[in-house]
Enzyme design. Structure first.
Site, PDB file in Angstrom:
ATOM      1  N   ARG A   3      12.771  56.738  55.230  1.00  0.00           N
ATOM      2  CA  ARG A   3      11.775  57.613  54.588  1.00  0.00           C
ATOM      3  C   ARG A   3      10.388  57.209  55.041  1.00  0.00           C
ATOM      4  O   ARG A   3      10.030  56.031  54.969  1.00  0.00           O
ATOM      5  CB  ARG A   3      11.824  57.430  53.057  1.00  0.00           C
TER       6      ARG A   3
ATOM      7  N   THR B 173       4.774  60.476  53.586  1.00  0.00           N
ATOM      8  CA  THR B 173       5.263  61.821  53.231  1.00  0.00           C
ATOM      9  C   THR B 173       6.543  61.776  52.406  1.00  0.00           C
ATOM     10  O   THR B 173       6.910  62.773  51.789  1.00  0.00           O
ATOM     11  CB  THR B 173       5.572  62.632  54.506  1.00  0.00           C
TER      12      THR B 173
ATOM     13  N   ASP C 134      13.977  49.013  45.783  1.00  0.00           N
ATOM     14  CA  ASP C 134      14.367  49.444  47.131  1.00  0.00           C
ATOM     15  C   ASP C 134      15.752  48.884  47.446  1.00  0.00           C
ATOM     16  O   ASP C 134      15.917  47.672  47.619  1.00  0.00           O
ATOM     17  CB  ASP C 134      13.331  48.952  48.152  1.00  0.00           C
TER      18      ASP C 134
ATOM     19  N   ASP D  75      16.185  46.867  50.830  1.00  0.00           N
ATOM     20  CA  ASP D  75      15.521  45.559  50.793  1.00  0.00           C
ATOM     21  C   ASP D  75      16.279  44.581  49.899  1.00  0.00           C
ATOM     22  O   ASP D  75      16.457  43.414  50.244  1.00  0.00           O
ATOM     23  CB  ASP D  75      14.081  45.705  50.288  1.00  0.00           C
TER      24      ASP D  75
HETATM   25  C1  PRP Z   1      16.370  54.757  50.826  1.00  0.00           C
HETATM   26  C2  PRP Z   1      17.775  55.035  50.320  1.00  0.00           C
HETATM   27  C3  PRP Z   1      17.998  56.447  50.739  1.00  0.00           C
HETATM   28  C4  PRP Z   1      16.631  57.052  50.613  1.00  0.00           C
HETATM   29  C5  PRP Z   1      16.605  57.874  49.363  1.00  0.00           C
HETATM   30  O1  PRP Z   1      16.389  54.490  52.177  1.00  0.00           O
HETATM   31  O2  PRP Z   1      18.738  54.145  50.812  1.00  0.00           O
HETATM   32  O3  PRP Z   1      18.473  56.575  52.073  1.00  0.00           O
HETATM   33  O4  PRP Z   1      15.694  55.971  50.511  1.00  0.00           O
HETATM   34  O5  PRP Z   1      15.388  58.503  49.221  1.00  0.00           O
HETATM   35  P1  PRP Z   1      15.227  60.089  49.293  1.00  0.00           P
HETATM   36  O6  PRP Z   1      16.305  60.660  48.427  1.00  0.00           O
HETATM   37  O7  PRP Z   1      13.839  60.305  48.734  1.00  0.00           O
HETATM   38  O8  PRP Z   1      15.338  60.508  50.721  1.00  0.00           O
HETATM   39  P2  PRP Z   1      15.069  54.056  52.984  1.00  0.00           P
HETATM   40  O9  PRP Z   1      14.430  55.248  53.578  1.00  0.00           O
HETATM   41  O10 PRP Z   1      14.235  53.165  52.152  1.00  0.00           O
HETATM   42  O11 PRP Z   1      15.697  53.258  54.208  1.00  0.00           O
HETATM   43  P3  PRP Z   1      16.541  51.889  54.237  1.00  0.00           P
HETATM   44  O12 PRP Z   1      17.888  52.173  53.604  1.00  0.00           O
HETATM   45  O13 PRP Z   1      16.650  51.603  55.680  1.00  0.00           O
HETATM   46  O14 PRP Z   1      15.777  50.837  53.481  1.00  0.00           O
HETATM   47  N1  URA Z   2      14.993  54.494  47.920  1.00  0.00           N
HETATM   48  C1  URA Z   2      15.284  53.365  47.257  1.00  0.00           C
HETATM   49  O1  URA Z   2      15.835  52.421  47.826  1.00  0.00           O
HETATM   50  N2  URA Z   2      14.961  53.296  45.945  1.00  0.00           N
HETATM   51  C2  URA Z   2      14.379  54.308  45.281  1.00  0.00           C
HETATM   52  O2  URA Z   2      14.133  54.182  44.077  1.00  0.00           O
HETATM   53  C3  URA Z   2      14.085  55.479  46.004  1.00  0.00           C
HETATM   54  C4  URA Z   2      14.412  55.550  47.319  1.00  0.00           C
END
Ligand code: PRP
Ligand code: URA
Length: 209
Positions: free
Chosen positions: A104, A108, A200, A203
């Site tokens: 994400r 944005t 997160d 993380d």
């Molecule tokens: C997080 C999570 C989802 C997304 C959800 O991933 O694992 O993929 O956010 O958010 P959304 O519904 O608003 O799209 P992130 O983009 O943080 O990536 P990561 O898993 O690599 O940390």
């Molecule tokens: N992605 C995450 O990992 N946590 C949230 O709460 C939203 C998006």
């Protein structure tokens, strides 16, 4: 919303509470995600087709049920979806695995694709798409779009925690897919994190905080 199922078994709720707690470390976090995914998969896959076969027990010949060989593809959304794969594979070890890499954008909050590798015959498979967090729904919507572009028609989406906003966006964009969640939280905050959520997920899972 007849295609949204909240899997609120007491064991899932208990483990979800542990998962949310900020003192839960990465090792425990991964273990809990694995356990919750297996419990969710057990419920989400309960419509798998069966067929009858003739077998012989030490006592007698009998006709019994076995899975009808429906082919599955498990597709985690990277990174955090990776933590859910083994829980599902414990139930369906014959499944093929695809990967979709999305992150994400911090400003944005819209998803960006950086990787996509799916089984060649994915269009002939029941797809189980995995991501522990359904926040705005942007990542899930984009992942379902990729999979549909490969010809898939039979898609289930599993998330451990969902925001109402994410459920709405995903079910409006793709009303044909079935959404399974372990819990639906209150809302998103201004940074589009789920409240109360768990922070997160990627993380916390991989210790990159
Ligand atoms: C997080 C999570 C989802 C997304 C959800 O991933 O694992 O993929 O956010 O958010 P959304 O519904 O608003 O799209 P992130 O983009 O943080 O990536 P990561 O898993 O690599 O940390
Ligand atoms: N992605 C995450 O990992 N946590 C949230 O709460 C939203 C998006």
């Amino acid at each position: 919303m007849d295609k949204v199922t909240i899997l609120d078994h007491p064991l899932i709720q208990h483990k979800l509470t542990l998962l949310r707690q900020e003192e839960t470390d990465s090792k425990q976090f991964r273990e809990l995600v694995n356990e919750i995914s297996m419990l969710m998969g057990y419920e989400a896959l309960k419509d798998m087709p069966l067929k009858k076969i003739k077998i012989k027990t030490p006592i007698a010949e009998t006709v019994q049920k076995t899975l009808d060989g429906e082919k599955l593809a498990v597709v985690p959304i990277l990174r955090a979806g990776l933590g859910m794969v083994n829980g599902i594979l414990a139930l369906v070890p014959f499944a093929k695995i695809g990967h979709i890499g999305l992150y994400r954008d911090h400003e944005t909050h819209e998803p960006h694709e950086y990787y996509c590798k799916l089984p060649e015959d994915i269009d002939k498979r029941q797809v189980v798409l995995l991501d522990p967090m359904l926040a705005t729904g942007g990542s899930a919507e984009a992942a379902v779009t990729f999979i549909k572009e490969k010809g898939c028609k039979n898609i289930k989406f599993m998330s451990i925690i969902a925001a109402p906003e994410g459920i709405k966006r995903l079910s409006e964009a793709h009303p044909d897919i079935h959404i399974y969640c372990g819990g639906v939280d209150e809302r998103l905050n201004k940074d589009c994190y789920i409240v109360p959520g768990l922070g997160d997920a990627g993380d916390r899972m991989f210790g990159t905080i």
